[in-house]
Design an enzyme around this catalytic site. Structure first.
Site, PDB file in Angstrom:
ATOM      1  N   SER A  50       0.652 -41.464  -8.185  1.00 38.35           N
ATOM      2  CA  SER A  50       1.585 -41.828  -9.252  1.00 38.35           C
ATOM      3  C   SER A  50       1.162 -41.316 -10.624  1.00 38.35           C
ATOM      4  CB  SER A  50       1.747 -43.345  -9.303  1.00 38.35           C
ATOM      5  OG  SER A  50       2.166 -43.839  -8.056  1.00 38.35           O
TER       6      SER A  50
ATOM      7  N   HIS B  27      -0.321 -45.133 -14.370  1.00 38.61           N
ATOM      8  CA  HIS B  27       0.982 -44.533 -14.668  1.00 38.61           C
ATOM      9  C   HIS B  27       1.074 -44.118 -16.132  1.00 38.61           C
ATOM     10  CE1 HIS B  27       3.057 -46.846 -11.124  1.00 38.61           C
ATOM     11  NE2 HIS B  27       2.092 -46.032 -10.737  1.00 38.61           N
TER      12      HIS B  27
END
Length: 349
Positions: A138, A193
């Protein structure tokens, strides 16, 4: 030249003309799939993979990463906690990766991907430390989308206004919603993230290709972004919290406890043999006492000494198990010694 005509054709068409294939995107997807399949063969669950398996395969975890296993910052990029986690990441990589690889070229795309992923995992290490085991692509994928926004913004004057709005704000909404969900849904490593996304923006500025409007761009943004990235990485490294314990110590304690439990089974079998011989009555009390000393008491004494030499840290997950093993070995040693003395007393009478 196609490079000078961004406003006359759809961007996807021009990018495909400029970079017809996207082998790096395909390679990254294949690598993530291959690791997931290998983990399934190795005992990981299809829908959910426990932390123990993730750690064994190289997940990012403070006590392990900081115990000389810094390669986990990179290996964690290829680990996923289940099929849904993998599917969502690969869909995002397929959509954004093809565009960004064509925008920046193969080498720059890979540089953005791994720089963002490593930086994201570094941010995760600073924020979460030893409180969570993290893995997944991610952070790197968010970096890809960050660099996508940089490219679109730089070339906004050369793009069809509708196409720019659709692509740019679509990427913004996707990134914002996904990060927002990370604050709501437990178990999502949002620090990776956000760290990857910001690093992607900075990396995209540093590695921005000479394309359309960028031909007239100066080097100042690149120099500023490069300095910012270096300072940010240095600052993050200085803020990494000290681990509560060493992962190598934890593994050593687990190994020794397992070895003790195997030895305990063997000692119990010896104890049953001694009991059976005592019931038959063809062995003297003194002989039984000697066997108890040799086959029971001494083994528990050796185990107690070996366990006592292990590193003791209350923060270690195995700390309680080690404490219980020490108490058990001590109690069995003392009880067997007392029994041997009673048998010798009976022999003397």
């Amino acid at each position: 030249m196609a490079e000078n005509s961004l406003n006359t054709s759809p961007l996807n068409v021009l990018l495909k003309q400029r970079v017809p294939s996207v082998p790096m995107t395909h390679l990254l997807i294949a690598a993530n799939l291959a690791v997931f399949l290998a983990m399934l063969v190795g005992g990981a669950g299809f829908w959910h993979s426990p932390n123990s398996i993730q750690l064994a395969w190289g997940a990012n975890f403070g006590p392990a990463t900081q115990d000389g296993e810094w390669w986990r910052l990179g290996s964690a990029l290829f680990l996923h906690f289940g099929a849904i986690h993998l599917f969502m990441n690969l869909c995002a990589l397929w959509d954004g990766g093809r565009l960004v690889e064509r925008m920046y070229g193969h080498v720059r795309f890979i540089a953005i991907y791994f720089t963002s992923g490593l930086a994201g995992n570094l941010v995760s290490l600073v924020i979460q430390g030893g409180s969570a085991v993290s893995g997944g692509a991610s952070g790197a994928i968010f970096g890809v989308y960050g660099s996508l926004l940089v490219f679109l913004w730089r070339e906004r004057q050369q793009l069809d206004p509708y196409e720019f709005r659709w692509m740019f704000w679509g990427a913004v909404v996707f990134s914002a919603l996904t990060i927002g969900l990370g604050f709501i849904i437990p178990g999502i490593d949002n620090s990776a993230h956000i760290g990857g996304f910001i690093t992607g923006i900075v990396s995209g500025t540093i590695l921005a290709p000479v394309f359309g409007a960028a031909k007239q761009a100066t080097f100042r943004p690149r120099i500023f972004a490069s300095g910012l990235l270096v300072l940010a990485i240095a600052g993050l490294i200085s803020k990494i919290p000290a681990p509560a314990y060493k992962w190598s110590d934890e593994l050593l304690v687990r190994q020794e406890i397992n070895e003790f439990l195997r030895n305990d089974q063997a000692i119990n079998r010896s104890w049953l043999d001694i009991v059976n011989d005592g019931k038959r009555g063809d062995t003297s009390f003194d002989e039984l006492a000697g066997r108890i000393d040799a086959d029971i008491s001494e083994h528990y004494e050796d185990s107690f000494e070996q366990l006592s030499q292990l590193p003791v840290n209350p923060a270690m997950p195995s700390a309680k198990a080690l404490e219980n093993a020490l108490k058990y070995a001590q109690q069995r040693r003392d009880a067997s010694r007392a029994l041997a003395e009673k048998l010798r007393d009976k022999q003397a009478k």
